[in-house]
Design a protein around this motif. Structure first.
Motif, short mmCIF file in Angstrom:
data_model
loop_
_atom_site.label_atom_id
_atom_site.label_comp_id
_atom_site.label_asym_id
_atom_site.label_seq_id
_atom_site.Cartn_x
_atom_site.Cartn_y
_atom_site.Cartn_z
N PRO A 38 10.89 -6.27 4.74
CA PRO A 38 9.76 -6.93 4.07
C PRO A 38 10.05 -8.37 3.63
O PRO A 38 9.21 -9.26 3.83
N CYS A 50 3.55 -4.97 -0.34
CA CYS A 50 2.68 -5.61 0.65
C CYS A 50 2.83 -4.93 2.01
O CYS A 50 1.84 -4.57 2.65
N TYR A 51 4.08 -4.73 2.43
CA TYR A 51 4.38 -4.08 3.71
C TYR A 51 3.72 -2.71 3.81
O TYR A 51 3.05 -2.38 4.80
N LEU A 99 7.33 -7.02 -4.56
CA LEU A 99 6.12 -7.64 -4.03
C LEU A 99 6.04 -7.42 -2.52
O LEU A 99 5.01 -6.96 -2.00
N ASP A 100 7.12 -7.72 -1.83
CA ASP A 100 7.09 -7.66 -0.37
C ASP A 100 7.09 -6.23 0.15
O ASP A 100 6.43 -5.93 1.15
N GLY A 137 -0.13 -2.67 3.92
CA GLY A 137 -0.58 -3.08 5.24
C GLY A 137 -0.41 -1.99 6.28
O GLY A 137 -1.29 -1.74 7.10
N GLY A 192 0.00 -3.26 11.28
CA GLY A 192 -0.58 -3.29 9.94
C GLY A 192 0.38 -3.89 8.92
O GLY A 192 -0.03 -4.70 8.07
N ALA A 193 1.64 -3.50 9.00
CA ALA A 193 2.63 -4.00 8.04
C ALA A 193 2.73 -5.53 8.14
O ALA A 193 2.74 -6.23 7.13
N ARG A 201 -2.27 -11.95 3.20
CA ARG A 201 -2.13 -12.43 1.83
C ARG A 201 -2.08 -13.95 1.76
O ARG A 201 -2.14 -14.51 0.68
N ALA A 238 -0.31 -7.57 6.81
CA ALA A 238 -0.42 -7.76 5.36
C ALA A 238 0.17 -9.09 4.92
O ALA A 238 -0.35 -9.73 4.00
N PHE A 239 1.24 -9.51 5.57
CA PHE A 239 1.87 -10.78 5.19
C PHE A 239 1.04 -11.98 5.64
O PHE A 239 1.09 -13.05 5.03
#
Lengths: 254, 254, 254, 254
Positions: C43, D89-90, D85-86, D93, C93-94, C101, C97-98
C-alpha cells in the motif's frame, strides 16, 4: 500384504481456522504427516499437532508443500528444482524443531498436494525432494506414489522409501491419481473404500476408473484428514485390513 | 576488553529483492545472524547465505523475527509468549536445516528488530525466546542487549549468553537503544563510530544521548548489514579494535 | 507507425526493498503500469508510485500479478479462470483507490509476468482478465502481446486494446517472447535495442531469434523497469523513435 | 431508540478454510462488513460474499484489518498513521471492485479487530482511517465504537458516522470493550444478551462489568459472525428489538 502403515495429513489448521479431525485420526493411524506452514499450518498449530502426535505414539513425518496458503498447496507452481530443494529443506527443518524440543526425531517425509503430483510428473522435482530429505537426515523414509517417480528418486540416493496407496482416491489406468479437479477423484462411499482395501490386501490390486486391475505395492495407505468423514473412513479401512489379517503398524516398526 | 566478536545481520534479501552487502561483511565479521524467512529471507536466500557463511568460516547464527515482511520485522506485534516460543522454534529449525545439510550446526541465536526490542521490554517475551533456544539445543549461545532482559532470561535457563553492543546505534541514558523512529537513532559518521568503539575498548563505556557514560559489557559488537556504508563502517570498527589490541574472534572460540 | 506509447512497470518495490528506477523512467514513459501488491508493491509503495505518476502526467495503469511475492509473479501458477477473474478484480480495485483519492481514474490494465504469459497461452485466462477489466470499467484499455490472445479477448468484450511490443526482449518465430528462463531472453545492448526499434518504426517488423522478420503492430512499447540500465535504454528507445518521426504519447491521447 | 441497524462481520473465510455462518446471518442483519483480504478473506471469498450480500439486499461495507492472517487481525501492530491510511485505502478499493462490477457501491467502512481497537485508543490512527474513508468516497458512513475516537475523527472530516454497540461483548466502566484476552469479554448466554439489548432499547443504557450503567447512543448493533451461536444470538437480538418496537433497518435507509 502382511503389514501396512496407515498415514494421514494432519496439522492443516491455520490461525483461527480449524481444519481436519486430527484427534480422531491420531487414534487410528500409525503415521502423521504434519503440515509445515507453507500450504497450511503455522508454528502454534505445528507445536500442538506435534505434541498430540508424540502423545499418540505415531510416526512423525514432515508434510512440506508449495508456498500457497490461499490455494492450500493444490495448485501447481512452476518452481525450479533448486527452489524445491530449498523449500523442502526449510520445511523439514522447521518441523524437526518441534520434534527435537521434545527429544524426538522425524521419521519420514511426504510432500503435499501439487508438490507431490509435480514430483510424480517430473523426475527433477522428485530428485530435489529426495535430495533435501537425504541431506537433512539419510535415515528419513521418503513416501511417494506406489510405483512412481518420487520413490524411485529416493532409492537412487539410497533412502528407504514407502510406496503409498490412497484409500479414498480413484486411480487412472496408468496408476496415477485422478486429479482433484475431476469428478470422482475422491471416494466417499465407505463400503466402496472398504471393498477396495480388502481387494488390495488379498490380491495386491486396485480397480482403476476404466475397470482394469492395477497391481500396486502398498507400504502405506493414505487417509485424508480434511474431509468430514475421514475418521469414519479410517475406521472402516482399519477394520477391513484387520479382517484380512494385515498388521497395521508404522513404517520401519519392528 | 581483550577479545570481542563482530556480528552482522545477513541473508536479509527476499526473492528478487537484494538487500545488504553480505559478501563484503562476511570478510569482516566473525559471526553471521541469518534471517529465517519471517521478517526477511526465503529458502533460496537462506541456502545461499548459509553456504557463503560456512565458506567464510564465521559462526552461524539464527536471526528469527516477527512475521511481518512488509514491515521488515521492525513493527512491534502484540504476540503472546507461547506464540513467540513457537515462532522462534520454527525459525531456528528452518535455518538449522541449511547448516545441517552441510554437516554444520548453529552456534547462536539473536532475535531481530522489534522482536529483539520486545524481549528487552518484556521478561515473558525474553523467557520465551530463551526457552525456544534452549529447547532446540542447549549449546546455543543467546545474544541480547548488554545488561538487558534477554541475556538475563538465557542465564536463568543455563544458556551461554553474549552481551551485545551496537556500534552504529545511539543509546538512551538507561542503556536502551534509541528507537529507529527517532532522529539520531543510527550513527553514520565513521569517525564518531570509531571513537565510540575505541572508548568502549579502553574504558568499557559508551556515551549516551545525554552525554553520560554508560558502562557496558561487550561480548559482541553488531554492525548493521542493511545500510550502504555497512562494509566501510565494519572496516573502521575492526581497525579501531585492533589498534587497541582487542582480538576479534567469534563467541566461544578458543 | 505514426505514434506510439512507451510503458514501464513501476511501483515494484516492497517494504524496505527498493527495486527499479521509477523516478528516471517516469520522466521518459507515457504510461505507468503500477504493481498492485500481489507480485510486488504494497500500500505505501502504491501510494507513492501513484502520486509520482500523477505528478508526471503519465497514463495510470494497473499491473495485476499472481500472488507470489517470493517469485515476483514470474512462476506460472495453476489458477482457474474464476480465480484469475477475482484476483484481477481485487487488484484493479486496490490500485483504483489510490487514483480515486487524488481525483484521478485508471486508464489501462496490463497483467504482469507469468499472468501475462498464461493469458497469451490460454484463452480462458485471457478472457477472465478481460472480463475483470470490463466489469470494473469498460473504458479501461487492455494491454496485451501484439497479435496475441489477451487483446483478442478484450476486443471480444468491446474493450479498447493496445498491442504491446517489448523493446528489450527477444522474440520466437511464432511471435511469442523468449521465456526468461532461456539465455538471450532479455536484450541489454542499447545499440541492438535501438536498431530493433528503428526497424519497427520504419517497417513494422522485428527480427525473431531465427533471423526471420515478424510483422507486429505496436500501439505501445514496454521498457522494463527492474533492470539497472532501464532508464538509459528508455532514453535510447525514445530517441530512436523520435529520429523516425514517431510521436511518443499515451494510448488514447488526442 | 426508534430504529437501529444490525451489522455482522462476514466473508472471513480464507481459501479452503470456512469460518462463520454467513448465509444465516445475511438473513438477519441489515449491514454486512466484508473482510478485505488482510486479516481474512481472499478474492474468491470476497466475490462470493459480495454476491450473497447484494442478493440479500443488505448494506455493503468494507471491513479492513491489519495484515496479519495468522493472527486474524486481532494482534495490535505498531503501524504508523500513514501506513494505516494507505492500507485502509487499499482494502476499501479492493472490496469496492466487487461491488462496482455488480453496479453497486459501498455504503460504510468499519475497521476490524485490533485496527478498530487501535483507532479507539489513538486519535492519529482514527484520523488515518477516517481520512482514507473520506478520500475514497465522502458519502461512506464510518462505523466506530459508540462515543469513541473513530466516530469523532469521522465527524471532524464531515463524514456521516454510526455509533456502534456490541450486543455480545462486555464493557468496561469507561465505555470501552473488555479485551478479548480477558475472561468474560464475549457473552454467550442468549438471555443475558437479550436482556442487555432490551435495556438498551428502553433506556439507552448498558451495564458495565462493575455493574454501573453506561449511557450509549446506538446507531448500529454488532453481531459477531465467527462464533457458532452467532445466528441464534442474532435472532434473539432482533426479536428483543422488535418486541420493544425498534425498527431494524440499515444506516441511512429512508
Amino acid at each position: 500384504v502382511e503389514r501396512i502403515d496407515l498415514n494421514a495429513d494432519l496439522g492443516e489448521s491455520f490461525g483461527v481456522y480449524a481444519l481436519g479431525a486430527d484427534d480422531a485420526l491420531l487414534s487410528l493411524v500409525t503415521s502423521a504427516n504434519i503440515a509445515c506452514g507453507f500450504h497450511a499450518g503455522d508454528p502454534r498449530t505445528m507445536a500442538r499437532t506435534m505434541a498430540a502426535a508424540i502423545q499418540h505414539g505415531v510416526a512423525l513425518g514432515a508434510h512440506p508443500g508449495l508456498p500457497d496458503l490461499v490455494g492450500f498447496g493444490r495448485r501447481a507452481l512452476e518452481v525450479s528444482p533448486p527452489e524445491v530443494l530449498d523449500m523442502t529443506c526449510y520445511q523439514i527443518g522447521a518441523l524437526h524443531a518441534f520434534a527435537a524440543r521434545q527429544g524426538q526425531r522425524l521419521h519420514h517425509v511426504k510432500p503435499h498436494g501439487a508438490l507431490y503430483t509435480m514430483a510424480e510428473n517430473d523426475p527433477a522435482i522428485a530428485a530435489a525432494i529426495a535430495q533435501a530429505t537425504y541431506d537433512f537426515d539419510p535415515r528419513l523414509i521418503l513416501v511417494g506414489l506406489s510405483g512412481g517417480r518420487l520413490t524411485a528418486a529416493g532409492r537412487t540416493l539410497g533412502l528407504q522409501v514407502a510406496e503409498e496407496v490412497f484409500a479414498d482416491r480413484s486411480y487412472q489406468t496408468d496408476g496415477t491419481l485422478t486429479p482433484r479437479t475431476q469428478l470422482g477423484a475422491v471416494l466417499h462411499d465407505p463400503r466402496e473404500v472398504a471393498a477396495r482395501i480388502t481387494r488390495l490386501a488379498q490380491e495386491g490390486t486396485l480397480i482403476a476408473v476404466d475397470g482394469s486391475a492395477l497391481t500396486l505395492h502398498a507400504d502405506t495407505l493414505c487417509l485424508h484428514g480434511d474431509s468430514p468423514d475421514a475418521p469414519h473412513l479410517a475406521q472402516i479401512v482399519k477394520e477391513a485390513l484387520e479382517a484380512e489379517g494385515v498388521a497395521v503398524c508404522a513404517l520401519g516398526a519392528p
